[in-house]
Design an enzyme around this catalytic site. Structure first.
Site, PDB file in Angstrom:
ATOM      1  N   LYS A 140       1.202  -1.583   0.154  1.00 46.63           N
ATOM      2  CA  LYS A 140      -0.076  -0.174  -0.191  1.00 46.63           C
ATOM      3  C   LYS A 140       0.750   1.664   0.452  1.00 46.63           C
ATOM      4  CE  LYS A 140      -3.879  -2.014   2.066  1.00 46.63           C
ATOM      5  NZ  LYS A 140      -4.858  -2.621   3.605  1.00 46.63           N
TER       6      LYS A 140
ATOM      7  N   GLN B 135      -4.610  -1.122   9.699  1.00 44.76           N
ATOM      8  CA  GLN B 135      -4.259  -2.537   8.756  1.00 44.76           C
ATOM      9  C   GLN B 135      -5.012  -4.015  10.021  1.00 44.76           C
ATOM     10  OE1 GLN B 135      -3.380  -2.839   5.914  1.00 44.76           O
ATOM     11  NE2 GLN B 135      -4.447  -5.516   6.478  1.00 44.76           N
TER      12      GLN B 135
ATOM     13  N   ASP C  88     -10.332   3.443   4.540  1.00 46.02           N
ATOM     14  CA  ASP C  88     -10.859   1.846   3.945  1.00 46.02           C
ATOM     15  C   ASP C  88     -12.356   1.814   3.888  1.00 46.02           C
ATOM     16  OD1 ASP C  88      -9.132  -0.055   4.145  1.00 46.02           O
ATOM     17  OD2 ASP C  88      -8.802   0.276   6.047  1.00 46.02           O
TER      18      ASP C  88
END
Ligand code: GUN
Length: 288
Positions: free
Chosen positions: A58, A102, A125
């Protein structure tokens, strides 16, 4: 009996994600000319090996597209209070437009609390309740990256969802549920299947589109697919040899489906591309 059918067309997530990333890079340059650099903060708590690979990819993708990104790694015993305090500081930081923690987080940390601590305007997200509510009601907000990437894949093959029967296998907050809502928004008739579903095959055989998002290898086999159907594979599993594979028996289903996304090289790269798109859009929204 022999059938002389053509193999399904492959939906190439690598090529498509490269196009999207090039477009992001162009829009980043427009923002930079106005003195704004989109910024993403990625937080990893603990040492989960898969998570380490994901966050590295990412951050690398951000750098390649000209975004600013910081990777903050914390030890596995980080307290929930310390993480929440860090998120609050990032919420206030004008150089940061997107915040990603995460998952999974270690057991002493409540993932739901962490997600709700992220400012909805920085929730790239798309996991915050505000983002989920916006998706459900068709309001502007961030869509979770994986289902958003799947929609882009369908767009790339000009698949008109209106009136089609879409079957989503899996009901997670990250993939299954938002996927179903996005398909519904495009006027598909949507069925969500899960571990308690009876006679999965009878349902998938009716599907014009199947999205497999369970996390079980060979969940979807050729006998469960209507000829010509579109199959998107969101699974990330390993076979006995340790090789990455999805939820779909690719070799078999390829002989029946009209289109199929492979693993690797399908949905995975799209998820990262959509994270860049969301971060760019967070910065664009913050600057207007
Ligand atoms: N863990 C597995 N997939 C994801 C994702 O898309 N975002 C975050 N934050 N964690 C994940």
């Amino acid at each position: 009996m022999t059938q002389s059918t053509a193999l399904a067309q492959i939906i190439d997530g690598i090529a498509l994600s490269q196009q999207l990333r090039a477009d992001v890079a162009r829009r980043v340059n427009v923002l930079k000319a106005r003195g704004i650099t989109p910024g993403l903060a990625v937080i990893l708590v603990g040492e989960n090996p898969a998570s380490q690979v994901y966050v590295r990819n990412k951050v690398k993708a951000c750098e390649d597209a000209g975004l600013y990104s910081v990777l903050e790694k914390y030890p596995p015993d980080l307290s929930e209070a310390a993480l929440l305090a860090r998120i609050e500081a990032l919420n206030q930081d004008p150089a940061i437009h997107g915040i990603l923690v995460q998952l999974p987080v270690p057991a002493q940390i409540d993932a739901a609390k962490v997600i709700e601590a992220i400012a909805p305007a920085k929730d790239v997200d798309g996991f915050h309740i505000a983002s989920a509510g916006a998706l459900m009601t068709g309001m502007p907000g961030f869509w979770p990256c994986t289902p958003y990437g799947c929609m882009k894949m369908l767009e790339s093959i000009h698949f008109d969802l209106r009136g089609k029967h879409a079957v989503v296998i899996g009901r997670s907050n990250i993939v299954g549920k938002p996927m179903a809502l996005l398909l519904l928004q495009q006027h598909a008739t949507v069925t969500i299947c899960h571990s308690a579903t009876k006679d999965l095959k009878a349902i998938t055989l009716q599907a014009d589109l199947i999205v497999a998002a369970v996390g079980r290898r060979n969940l979807l086999t050729a006998d469960m697919v209507k000829p010509g159907a579109v199959v998107l594979d969101v699974g990330m599993n390993r076979n006995e040899a340790g090789k990455l594979c999805g939820d779909v028996d690719f070799a078999g289903v390829r002989e029946v489906a009209g289109y199929i996304s492979p693993v690797p090289g399908g949905v995975g790269p799209m998820t990262i591309a959509m994270l860049l798109v969301n971060t760019l859009e967070a910065a664009e929204r913050a600057s207007t």
